[in-house]
Design a protein around this motif. Structure first.
Motif, PDB file in Angstrom:
ATOM      1  N   GLN A 106      -2.786   5.540   0.969  1.00  0.00           N
ATOM      2  CA  GLN A 106      -3.670   4.417   1.289  1.00  0.00           C
ATOM      3  C   GLN A 106      -3.494   3.988   2.742  1.00  0.00           C
ATOM      4  O   GLN A 106      -4.468   3.740   3.459  1.00  0.00           O
ATOM      5  CB  GLN A 106      -3.369   3.227   0.362  1.00  0.00           C
ATOM      6  N   ARG A 107      -2.242   3.907   3.161  1.00  0.00           N
ATOM      7  CA  ARG A 107      -1.953   3.498   4.535  1.00  0.00           C
ATOM      8  C   ARG A 107      -2.459   4.528   5.544  1.00  0.00           C
ATOM      9  O   ARG A 107      -2.982   4.167   6.606  1.00  0.00           O
ATOM     10  CB  ARG A 107      -0.443   3.270   4.714  1.00  0.00           C
ATOM     11  N   TRP A 151       0.843  -1.193   0.000  1.00  0.00           N
ATOM     12  CA  TRP A 151       0.000   0.000   0.000  1.00  0.00           C
ATOM     13  C   TRP A 151       0.877   1.242   0.000  1.00  0.00           C
ATOM     14  O   TRP A 151       1.901   1.287   0.679  1.00  0.00           O
ATOM     15  CB  TRP A 151      -0.903   0.015   1.224  1.00  0.00           C
TER      16      TRP A 151
END
Length: 275
Positions: A253-254, A249
């Motif tokens: 996204q994380r 990711w």
């Protein structure tokens, strides 16, 4: 200051070990003090040095022990001006207090040290005084646990959480470096900082660890002053981030997923507190 001789602590002597331990409360008093935001049991390094009967002068002894055993400033000890005025010159004459050659009062530097550090210093002297003072410090810890068990549990919980958080940070950095290397990218210092700040902001109400420490008047490593709940929250997010990094990711996204996990973690903590 009186120093108990080795012979006085041996079995069969009229001056018993219990009497020696009782006298220690006056010679090497223990008190609760604040070191970098932590309320812990401490004692005076200068008084410990005098009781142990160390041959070396105090300044060289304490500096040497700190360097040799890696004691950490604002974690194991802090400095302060000793309330006892010390003779700084062989030409000085003691009347009511020590005087320097120039006639002024000069306070000698002392160290406020944790009981853990004090016990280690006592052990390495390898004499009867050292063994006696170590038993005394253990009794002080046991007494505190009996008088204030909740405070002791709180301190132990914080220490356990601090160690766990420390164990998670390096693997997270290693996972980030490996993931970037697989993409042909070099990992620089600011990449680790960005990762750390992203998680800290979720734990510390939108502040980086540095800004949080500054705002609370904290010096040294901010993690040393975080509560057990904050450290557990931090550790949970670091562990989760390792998994997300390994899944490939990207940063954004994380960040989105860690925000969701952070909110879920806080909600669970609130449920537990209300039960």
């Amino acid at each position: 200051m009186t120093v108990i001789k080795n012979a006085e602590l041996t079995a069969g002597n009229s001056f018993t070990q219990n009497q020696a331990l009782g006298l220690l409360t006056e010679l090497v008093p223990v008190s609760l003090n604040n070191i970098n935001g932590r309320e812990i049991q401490t004692t005076s390094a200068k008084k410990l040095h005098a009781y142990l009967g160390v041959g070396r002068d105090f300044s060289n002894w304490i500096k040497g022990r700190i360097e040799e055993y890696g004691f950490i400033y604002e974690q194991d000890y802090i400095n302060f001006d000793s309330p006892n005025l010390a003779n700084q010159s062989t030409e000085s004459v003691q009347i009511k207090q020590w005087k320097t050659k120039r006639g002024g009062d000069r306070r000698s530097k002392d160290y406020c040290i944790s009981l853990g550090m004090a016990k280690e210093l006592a052990m390495v002297e390898r004499n009867e005084q050292g063994r006696a003072v170590r038993r005394y410090f253990i009794q002080c810890e046991e007494r505190l646990q009996h008088i204030a068990p909740q405070d002791v549990r709180k301190l132990r919980d914080q220490l356990k959480a601090r160690i766990t958080a420390a164990n998670d940070f390096k693997p997270m950095c290693a996972a980030l470096e490996l993931a970037r290397a697989e993409q042909g990218k070099l990992t620089q210092a600011h990449h680790y900082t960005s990762e750390s700040n992203m998680i800290a902001r979720l734990v510390l109400g939108g502040l980086t660890a540095k800004r949080w420490a500054t705002g609370n008047g904290i010096s040294g490593d901010p993690r040393n002053s975080m509560s057990a709940d904050q450290l557990k929250h931090l550790s949970y997010l670091e562990q989760s981030n390792i998994t997300l990094i390994e899944l490939g990711w990207d940063y954004h996204q994380r960040k989105t997923e860690l925000t969701r996990l952070s909110q879920r973690h806080l909600a669970k903590q609130l449920e537990v507190a209300n039960d």
